[in-house]
Write an enzyme that holds these catalytic residues in place. Structure first.
Site, PDB file in Angstrom:
ATOM      1  N   HIS A  58      -6.913 -18.077  35.569  1.00  0.00           N
ATOM      2  CA  HIS A  58      -7.502 -17.831  34.246  1.00  0.00           C
ATOM      3  C   HIS A  58      -6.592 -16.987  33.358  1.00  0.00           C
ATOM      4  CE1 HIS A  58     -11.417 -19.565  35.346  1.00  0.00           C
ATOM      5  NE2 HIS A  58     -11.259 -18.970  36.513  1.00  0.00           N
ATOM      6  N   ASN A 132     -18.040 -21.297  34.544  1.00  0.00           N
ATOM      7  CA  ASN A 132     -17.085 -22.313  34.130  1.00  0.00           C
ATOM      8  C   ASN A 132     -17.765 -23.306  33.197  1.00  0.00           C
ATOM      9  OD1 ASN A 132     -14.707 -21.528  35.567  1.00  0.00           O
ATOM     10  ND2 ASN A 132     -15.530 -22.409  37.442  1.00  0.00           N
TER      11      ASN A 132
END
Length: 491
Positions: A58, A132
């Site tokens: 990320h 997500n």
């Protein structure tokens, strides 16, 4: 030297004014630079240390502030969390969107799951919903996560992402078939962060005022509608502007177009978990809406971008272990691993005092965090002053509440290496097949092309065969068409 006008003076880090920021001190007009030029040395030394370790995953992200508004009185049936205490109640939030595999500077248009992490600044502390844009994941046990990411990251020899590694790991990981089917489908590349859904993905727990427990799934449904990019579109846009999604998002919000999402829950009474037809704590599966319908409980609105990217996005730290009374974890093995891994990553990357940085501090709590933690790198407040640094004490320091701990549930069995308990309809392929059959014919064609494009690059025949077999077990037509597409691409 001409004095600046209408500007503050430049100073050294100690606050001393800088007379000349354009020329170094030298021993004569043609001589060498002097070691005594403190401003030069300080400026270069600071520059050398500007980069902090990037996130292992990320790393490419975009952030924004906004608010969450509770829209349902019914939610109080399931949780005592104060952000849901009354209709119309607003809680400040910070949200970070991200890709997973790419390093800093990578295109944010890559085919990759998108992180969708929400920090709720409640009066009982921060609740971090670290989700997500997919309701499922590749794995169901956190012990496999480091290996999975290694297979997605740069190869130790070639220093690039290798299709052989990606597909070799998948060929040995049948539970990932559902997520791979999702990822290589149309929703694998969102056209905008504003036009994608978000999910808590894991199963979480809620506890109400009566102490009753419920298992829940969180869904953030975009109010802007779903929009996606094809692989070809993403390659062009990402090549022209690697931060395409960041720019699109910032331009929209700063232009007054504040995106919103509707928060919905799936709720399962605790007693139903053992007898449900699939294991409700398996992150590779969804709960069908027919069994547990979506229930609307709130609205998330993002209306302000950060003033400084590093301070507020790069230094933001989300921890799935940050819960508030009324919301907690579940036995989901992937979630249990993340409860450790995320906080530990932030302590390594940002330091033990990262929770006191403005973007991470509990804004909704009067007076901020109160505990006996002291010292550590970059302790930039009064470090507790003269107050005692132990508990309990006799000097009026903060004390425990004594409230009931609602984070527990009954367990039994022997200690050992266990997988999830299989339920009646549990397998690795059924839901992937159902997703494939849910797609329109044109969607299936694009899914096949997207998978074949990567799988055709794999050198080992056994990896290709095993990978195709997973999709064939999900749906015979799926596997057959994929086999034909790979063979055609290989000539």
């Amino acid at each position: 030297m001409t004095q600046p006008t209408n500007h503050d003076h430049i100073t050294t880090e100690s606050g001393a004014p800088v007379a000349d920021d354009q020329r170094s001190q030298r021993a004569g007009a043609g001589g060498p630079t002097l070691l005594q030029d403190h401003h030069l040395l300080e400026k270069l030394a600071r520059f050398n240390r500007e980069r902090i370790p990037e996130r292992v995953v990320h790393a490419v992200g975009t952030g924004a502030y906004g608010y969450f508004e509770c829209t349902s009185a019914e939610v109080r049936r399931w949780t005592k969390a104060k952000l849901f205490s009354e209709v119309g109640k607003r809680t400040e939030v910070f949200v970070r969107f991200s890709t997973v595999a790419g390093s800093k500077g990578a295109a944010d248009t890559a085919r990759d799951p998108r992180g969708f992490a929400v920090k709720f600044y409640t009066e009982d502390g921060n609740w971090d919903l670290t989700g997500n844009n997919t309701p499922i994941f590749f794995l169901r046990d956190g012990i496999k996560f480091p290996d999975f990411i290694h297979s997605q990251k740069y190869d130790p020899h070639t220093n690039r992402q290798e299709p052989d590694n990606v597909w070799d790991f998948f060929s040995h990981t049948p539970e990932a078939t559902h997520q791979f089917t999702w990822l290589f489908g149309d929703r694998g590349i969102p056209a905008s962060y504003r036009h994608m859904d978000g999910f808590g993905s894991h199963t979480f727990s809620m506890v109400n005022q009566a102490g009753e427990r419920f298992w829940v799934k969180f869904h953030l449904k975009t109010d802007q509608g779903i929009r996606c990019l094809s692989s070809a579109q993403a390659q062009v846009l990402g090549g022209e502007e690697p931060a395409y999604l960041q720019k699109e998002f910032y331009d929209a919000v700063e232009g007054g177009d504040a995106p919103s999402w509707t928060l919905k829950l799936q709720v399962m009474p605790e007693a139903e978990a053992d007898r449900y037809r699939i294991n409700p704590f398996d992150l590779t599966k969804v709960w069908p809406y027919a069994d547990y319908p979506l229930i609307e409980v709130g609205k998330l609105v993002l209306d302000r971008v950060p003033e400084n990217y590093f301070a507020e996005v790069e230094q933001s730290a989300f921890d799935p272990g940050n819960f508030v009374p009324g919301i907690g974890p579940s036995p989901d093995p992937m979630l249990q691993a993340r409860l450790f891994a995320y906080g530990d990553a932030h302590r390594y990357r940002l330091g033990v005092n990262h929770t006191r940085l403005p973007v991470n501090a509990p804004r909704g709590v009067p007076g901020g965090a109160k505990n006996y933690g002291r010292d550590g790198t970059m302790r930039f407040d009064d470090n507790g002053g003269r107050r005692k640094n132990y508990s309990p004490n006799s000097y009026g320091g903060p004390a425990q509440t004594g409230a009931d701990d609602d984070a527990g549930w009954s367990v039994s069995g022997s200690v050992g290496r266990h997988g999830l308990i299989p339920h009646r309809d549990d397998d690795d392929f059924s839901q992937a097949g159902a997703l494939y059959r849910l797609m329109r014919e044109d969607e299936r064609g694009r899914l096949i092309d997207n998978i074949a494009a990567g799988l055709a690059q794999v050198q080992r025949a056994d990896v290709v065969v095993r990978s195709i077999e997973h999709f064939r077990r999900a749906d015979a037509d799926f596997g057959h068409r994929l086999e034909q597409a790979v063979r055609t691409r290989r000539g």
